[in-house]
Design a protein around this motif. Structure first.
Motif, short mmCIF file in Angstrom:
data_model
loop_
_atom_site.label_atom_id
_atom_site.label_comp_id
_atom_site.label_asym_id
_atom_site.label_seq_id
_atom_site.Cartn_x
_atom_site.Cartn_y
_atom_site.Cartn_z
N ASP A 202 2.48 -2.05 6.47
CA ASP A 202 1.25 -1.36 6.04
C ASP A 202 0.08 -2.19 6.52
OD1 ASP A 202 0.82 -3.42 4.10
OD2 ASP A 202 1.85 -2.27 2.56
N ALA A 203 -1.13 -1.87 6.05
CA ALA A 203 -2.33 -2.57 6.53
C ALA A 203 -2.34 -4.06 6.18
CB ALA A 203 -3.58 -1.90 5.96
N THR A 204 -1.58 -4.47 5.18
CA THR A 204 -1.51 -5.89 4.86
C THR A 204 -0.95 -6.69 6.03
OG1 THR A 204 -1.15 -5.41 2.52
CG2 THR A 204 -0.53 -7.59 3.27
N ASP A 205 0.08 -6.17 6.66
CA ASP A 205 0.73 -6.89 7.76
C ASP A 205 -0.13 -6.97 9.00
OD1 ASP A 205 2.99 -7.21 6.22
OD2 ASP A 205 4.19 -5.71 7.28
N GLU B 293 -17.37 7.01 3.23
CA GLU B 293 -17.82 6.58 1.91
C GLU B 293 -16.67 6.42 0.92
OE1 GLU B 293 -18.10 11.12 1.92
OE2 GLU B 293 -18.37 9.50 3.37
N HIS B 294 -15.47 6.90 1.28
CA HIS B 294 -14.31 6.79 0.40
C HIS B 294 -13.44 5.58 0.72
CE1 HIS B 294 -15.49 10.73 -0.85
NE2 HIS B 294 -15.16 11.29 0.30
N ALA B 295 -13.88 4.75 1.65
CA ALA B 295 -13.10 3.57 2.05
C ALA B 295 -13.03 2.55 0.92
CB ALA B 295 -13.70 2.94 3.29
N SER B 296 -11.87 1.96 0.75
CA SER B 296 -11.68 0.89 -0.23
C SER B 296 -10.54 0.00 0.25
CB SER B 296 -11.32 1.47 -1.60
OG SER B 296 -10.88 0.45 -2.47
N PRO B 297 -10.74 -1.31 0.23
CA PRO B 297 -9.68 -2.21 0.71
C PRO B 297 -8.48 -2.29 -0.24
CG PRO B 297 -11.50 -3.49 -0.16
CD PRO B 297 -11.94 -2.05 -0.17
N THR B 298 -8.58 -1.72 -1.41
CA THR B 298 -7.48 -1.81 -2.37
C THR B 298 -6.78 -0.47 -2.60
OG1 THR B 298 -8.99 -1.45 -4.23
CG2 THR B 298 -8.55 -3.74 -3.60
N LYS B 299 -7.23 0.60 -1.95
CA LYS B 299 -6.65 1.93 -2.17
C LYS B 299 -5.24 1.99 -1.60
CE LYS B 299 -9.37 5.40 -1.76
NZ LYS B 299 -10.24 6.42 -1.18
N THR B 300 -4.31 2.54 -2.40
CA THR B 300 -2.92 2.66 -2.00
C THR B 300 -2.56 4.13 -1.76
OG1 THR B 300 -2.06 2.96 -4.23
CG2 THR B 300 -2.38 0.66 -3.48
N ALA B 301 -1.34 4.34 -1.29
CA ALA B 301 -0.84 5.70 -1.09
C ALA B 301 -0.86 6.48 -2.40
CB ALA B 301 0.58 5.66 -0.51
N TYR C 143 0.80 -1.23 0.00
CA TYR C 143 0.00 0.00 0.00
C TYR C 143 0.83 1.28 0.00
CZ TYR C 143 -4.07 -2.90 1.05
OH TYR C 143 -5.07 -3.82 0.99
N CYS C 144 2.14 1.16 0.05
CA CYS C 144 3.02 2.34 0.16
C CYS C 144 4.07 2.31 -0.95
CB CYS C 144 3.69 2.37 1.53
SG CYS C 144 2.53 2.43 2.91
N GLU C 145 3.75 2.93 -2.08
CA GLU C 145 4.62 2.89 -3.25
C GLU C 145 5.70 3.97 -3.16
OE1 GLU C 145 0.32 2.17 -4.79
OE2 GLU C 145 1.29 3.57 -3.42
N VAL C 146 6.84 3.60 -2.63
CA VAL C 146 7.92 4.54 -2.40
C VAL C 146 8.52 5.03 -3.72
CG1 VAL C 146 10.24 4.77 -1.41
CG2 VAL C 146 8.41 3.65 -0.11
N ASP D 81 -5.80 5.48 4.79
CA ASP D 81 -5.28 6.14 3.58
C ASP D 81 -4.36 7.30 3.93
OD1 ASP D 81 -6.87 4.40 1.96
OD2 ASP D 81 -8.60 5.66 2.43
N TYR D 82 -4.72 8.07 4.95
CA TYR D 82 -3.85 9.15 5.42
C TYR D 82 -2.50 8.57 5.84
CZ TYR D 82 -7.73 12.55 6.06
OH TYR D 82 -8.78 13.42 5.89
N GLN D 83 -2.56 7.50 6.62
CA GLN D 83 -1.33 6.92 7.17
C GLN D 83 -0.46 6.31 6.07
OE1 GLN D 83 -1.58 8.36 9.91
NE2 GLN D 83 -3.81 8.28 10.05
N HIS D 84 -1.08 5.59 5.13
CA HIS D 84 -0.29 5.01 4.04
C HIS D 84 0.45 6.08 3.25
CE1 HIS D 84 -2.81 1.09 4.05
NE2 HIS D 84 -1.66 0.89 4.67
N LEU D 85 -0.22 7.19 2.96
CA LEU D 85 0.45 8.25 2.20
C LEU D 85 1.58 8.87 3.02
CD1 LEU D 85 0.77 9.93 -0.32
CD2 LEU D 85 -1.09 11.42 0.49
N ALA D 86 1.35 9.16 4.28
CA ALA D 86 2.40 9.73 5.13
C ALA D 86 3.57 8.77 5.28
CB ALA D 86 1.83 10.11 6.49
N ILE D 87 3.28 7.49 5.44
CA ILE D 87 4.34 6.48 5.56
C ILE D 87 5.17 6.45 4.29
CG2 ILE D 87 4.75 3.97 5.58
CD1 ILE D 87 2.24 3.81 7.46
N ALA D 88 4.52 6.39 3.14
CA ALA D 88 5.25 6.33 1.87
C ALA D 88 6.13 7.56 1.70
CB ALA D 88 4.27 6.20 0.70
#
Length: 190
Positions: free
Chosen positions: A145-148, A53-61, A13-16, A74-81
């Protein structure tokens, strides 16, 4: 340390690699460490619009970078990336975020996500969605990320019919800021 190196790499979920050019052009002129982390935190908080309403299990950073709407993960994945792009180890944290010390919220307490950065030899919790410091976090797990650290994993059809989460703030008797609630008793009026 060797054990934090994995938190510099891209993950599901975190495309560096795809966000690196942006991260360095936006935050690279700032001093290393906290100045960059603070700028990433603030920018991410302002960049994304929250909505269940914007939740999606496949949304990435990268997805939320281009379409800035999402939920706490989603906020956290983007900040992490973005932190990882800047050579700052960052990991995903999940658990419950209590409703203590904040005005009443319109939605009931739910699972929540935040992130942690490794600076100065330790992990520091941060939250790109709930930008202000909060008390009452109940950490369940950390990972890349959320996968782990998925809160639930189902095989086949699954339907959540209901769930309830609550936490109670417990203070020491010496804390006189507000009345202490103790197991069904209200302290005598002072």
């Amino acid at each position: 340390p060797v054990e934090v190196l994995q938190f510099l790499l891209g993950s599901r979920y975190c495309e560096v690699q795809q966000l690196s050019e942006f991260a360095w052009s936006k935050f690279g002129e700032l001093g290393p460490g906290w100045p960059r982390v603070h700028a990433v935190l603030e920018w991410t908080h302002r960049h994304i619009t929250f909505g269940y309403e914007h939740a999606s299990p496949t949304k990435t950073a990268l997805d939320v970078f281009h379409n800035p709407r999402g939920v706490c993960r989603d906020y956290q994945h983007l900040a992490i990336a973005l932190c990882r792009c800047l050579n700052i180890p960052a990991r995903y944290a999940t658990g419950f975020l209590g409703e203590h010390g904040v005005p009443p919220q319109p939605h009931p307490m739910d699972f929540s996500a935040w992130f942690e950065v490794f600076l100065g030899g330790r992990w520091w919790p941060l939250d790109a969605r709930n930008y202000e410091p909060r008390i009452g976090r109940i950490l369940m797990a950390t990972g890349r990320d959320a996968t782990d650290v998925a809160l639930t994993t189902s095989f086949g059809a699954a339907e959540v019919t209901s769930f309830h989460v609550w936490s109670d703030e417990i203070r020491s008797p010496e804390d006189t800021r507000l009345p202490v609630r103790t197991l069904g008793r209200t302290p005598a009026a002072a």
